[in-house]
Design a protein around this motif. Structure first.
Motif, PDB file in Angstrom:
ATOM      1  N   LYS A   1      44.852  13.500  48.106  1.00 25.63           N
ATOM      2  CA  LYS A   1      45.659  12.819  47.090  1.00 25.63           C
ATOM      3  C   LYS A   1      45.603  13.568  45.773  1.00 25.63           C
ATOM      4  O   LYS A   1      46.622  13.783  45.116  1.00 25.63           O
ATOM      5  CB  LYS A   1      45.128  11.392  46.872  1.00 25.63           C
TER       6      LYS A   1
ATOM      7  N   LEU B   1      46.849   8.309  54.197  1.00 26.16           N
ATOM      8  CA  LEU B   1      47.731   9.060  53.302  1.00 26.16           C
ATOM      9  C   LEU B   1      49.192   8.726  53.590  1.00 26.16           C
ATOM     10  O   LEU B   1      50.020   8.658  52.690  1.00 26.16           O
ATOM     11  CB  LEU B   1      47.484  10.560  53.477  1.00 26.16           C
TER      12      LEU B   1
ATOM     13  N   PHE C   1      52.023   9.467  50.807  1.00 24.75           N
ATOM     14  CA  PHE C   1      51.786  10.822  50.337  1.00 24.75           C
ATOM     15  C   PHE C   1      52.234  11.882  51.329  1.00 24.75           C
ATOM     16  O   PHE C   1      52.614  12.972  50.951  1.00 24.75           O
ATOM     17  CB  PHE C   1      50.301  11.030  50.016  1.00 24.75           C
TER      18      PHE C   1
ATOM     19  N   TYR D   1      54.600   4.862  43.401  1.00 21.99           N
ATOM     20  CA  TYR D   1      53.164   4.913  43.175  1.00 21.99           C
ATOM     21  C   TYR D   1      52.802   4.087  41.952  1.00 21.99           C
ATOM     22  O   TYR D   1      51.879   3.281  41.966  1.00 21.99           O
ATOM     23  CB  TYR D   1      52.729   6.362  42.983  1.00 21.99           C
TER      24      TYR D   1
END
Lengths: 126, 126
Positions: free
Chosen positions: A22, A60, A65, A84
């Motif tokens: 991340k 993730l 992501f 986000y």
DNA sequence: ATAATGTATATATCGGATATACACATTAAG
DNA sequence: CTTAATGTGTATATCCGATATATACATTAT
């Protein structure tokens, strides 16, 4: 991809992987479309099971992501910064709500909360 | 002392006891010096082990609500409202700090945080 | 002495979190 | 079509913290 895992830290392996990837993405060191190491590959490097790398990649993916395609690999998704932000905002709202509840139970006024918030916002280094 | 425990709730027994006694004290239904049921007595009533009631009383003691004396019993302490307030304040500060950190990482400005805080403080019913 | 009280040690049990092996499914390349 | 890469799904092992306990001990009051 320099992922480093530490058995000493007590933090679960899959979490360590998630956090580090991340960060790489958020810092722009991994960009949209970039291929991640394959689950097997990373597992080999780190001497852990594929299932653990899979779990990290799953998280993730849930968080938007990356994306994984059977037979092809896993790739960095276009960063949806707005999404986000919204997600973080929800978490923040929940925290503030809890804090406000506690405060009200002790008759701590809103103004005092505002003051504290101002201080901790200003004072925390990133 | 009407303590009611529910096995269905999923909440641990000792927690249920702690919460209910805290509430009784905070609402003034139990006052300074009042004797609590003895650990054994309460355990009998609730058909649980003494050790569980002890654990509940230990927590109440740690939090400054009661005091226990071997051979004598357990009693409600003078309410130190100021101390309680301070403790809550520490927890609140920690929560606000975490929220502020999250916000800064997403470039959410302090003013937005203040707004949210104002809304949730006003809107939450106690 | 007795009967009430709180206390300390060692133990059982359960559940969630973590990590795994192994077999299966899909894709790309020759 | 075969091969070798990729991701996926099921069932399982292990560990650890949280919860609750039994039993024996220590203290106080009468």
């Amino acid at each position: 991809m320099d992922i480093i895992i530490s058995n000493a830290s007590g933090e679960p392996i899959y979490t360590q992987i998630v956090t580090q990837i991340k960060t790489l993405i958020l810092e722009g060191k991994l960009k949209e479309g970039d291929a991640l190491p394959s689950m097997r590959n990373l597992a080999m490097q780190l001497r852990i099971s594929v299932i653990t790398t899979k779990r990290a990649y799953e998280e993730l993916e849930r968080d938007g992501f990356i994306e994984s395609y059977t037979g092809k690999g896993s790739f960095v998704k276009a960063q949806n910064k707005e999404l986000y932000r919204e997600e973080q905002l929800k978490k923040i709202e929940a925290m503030l709500t809890e804090a406000a509840d506690k405060a009200k139970r002790c008759s701590i006024p809103l103004s005092e909360l505002q003051e504290i918030l101002e201080i901790v916002y200003g004072g925390t280094e990133s």
